[in-house]
Scaffold this motif. Structure first.
Motif, short mmCIF file in Angstrom:
data_model
loop_
_atom_site.label_atom_id
_atom_site.label_comp_id
_atom_site.label_asym_id
_atom_site.label_seq_id
_atom_site.Cartn_x
_atom_site.Cartn_y
_atom_site.Cartn_z
N GLU A 177 -23.54 -13.80 -31.21
CA GLU A 177 -24.16 -13.58 -32.48
C GLU A 177 -25.36 -14.34 -32.56
N ARG A 223 -21.15 -10.43 -25.47
CA ARG A 223 -20.92 -9.09 -25.37
C ARG A 223 -21.95 -9.03 -26.79
N ASP A 239 -24.41 -5.74 -26.91
CA ASP A 239 -24.31 -4.98 -27.87
C ASP A 239 -25.85 -4.74 -28.42
N ARG A 240 -26.69 -5.64 -28.21
CA ARG A 240 -27.88 -5.40 -28.42
C ARG A 240 -28.66 -4.19 -27.87
N ARG A 277 -27.62 -2.11 -26.00
CA ARG A 277 -26.82 -0.52 -26.16
C ARG A 277 -27.71 -0.17 -27.11
N ALA A 278 -28.01 -0.91 -28.88
CA ALA A 278 -28.43 -0.99 -29.71
C ALA A 278 -29.95 0.15 -29.39
#
Length: 247
Positions: free
Chosen positions: A10, A73, A77-78, A80-81
């Protein structure tokens, strides 16, 4: 500390696009997307190490179906956003061995990502994994640097790639094992510092050609860059295309 996301957790994902801003510039992205869209044709594309979607998103906007494999992940996630990110399927896993659903016309690895596999065995596995995903006649594309060993005089193992007032970057090489690492030092205005080191394994063009042959593929093209300039002894990187036999 290394977490389940490897070296791209992250803390890295949160600033990845900004820290790699030059790689997101249209003049850098569009030539790569042009080549990959041409190779995909009417088929689908598989990106190994899809990250935050630097290439996958504009390729999908060209009408190419894109699926990614990504260990982190946080990076996924970045992706998908972002607008359009929900249309790109992502398989979470090690791209040297992970299996994505379906088959593809083209698989690709960009921005030195093949070197994130830090053993020769893992790099060989990656070629075999991609070959198993490709349709007959499909292609595998790798963009990767040429090792800068000519910059190393005897007794030296370090090559700086950025020297600034608030950031220092340098690569270290072990020519006996082909291990290397990129080291990043940052200093804030208040004098606080941070250090990050990422391991890699550098790999030669001829070595990649042999990996492709072990996976049943043959070299089709090799250029210096996505603009298809000729690859020469002075080229700092190469874009190579291997083809799976049509039969």
């Amino acid at each position: 500390m290394i977490d389940d996301d490897g070296y791209f957790g992250e803390s890295v994902a949160a600033t990845y696009d900004e820290s790699s801003a030059a790689m997101f510039a249209p003049e850098t992205v569009e030539p790569a997307v042009d080549v990959l869209a041409e190779l995909a044709g009417e088929g689908r594309a598989l990106e190994l190490g899809v990250g935050t979607g630097r290439i996958a998103l504009p390729l999908a906007r060209r009408g190419v179906g894109v699926h990614g494999i990504e260990l982190s992940r946080a990076m996924a996630d970045r992706l998908r956003a972002k607008p359009g990110g929900e249309a790109i399927g992502v398989t979470i896993g090690d791209f040297s061995t992970a299996r994505a659903p379906g088959t593809f016309s083209v698989g690709y690895l960009v921005f030195n990502t093949i070197m994130n596999l830090t053993t020769q065995d893992a790099q060989v596995d990656c070629f075999r994994t991609v070959a198993g995903h490709l349709e007959p006649g499909g292609t595998f594309v790798v963009e990767v640097m040429v090792p800068e060993l000519r910059k190393l005089p005897p007794g030296q193992n370090t090559v700086p790639f950025h020297v600034g007032t608030d950031r220092l970057g340098f690569d270290t090489y072990d020519v006996a094992t082909q291990a290397m690492a990129s080291h990043h030092v940052k200093v804030t205005e208040d004098g606080e510092g941070s250090f990050r080191s990422i391991p890699f394994r550098y790999v030669w063009p001829a070595e990649l050609d042999l990996m492709a042959r072990l996976a049943g593929m043959r070299l089709r093209d090799r250029w210096e860059d996505w603009g298809r300039r000729p690859f020469t002894a002075d080229s700092p990187k190469h874009v190579s295309v291997w083809e799976k036999p049509a039969d």
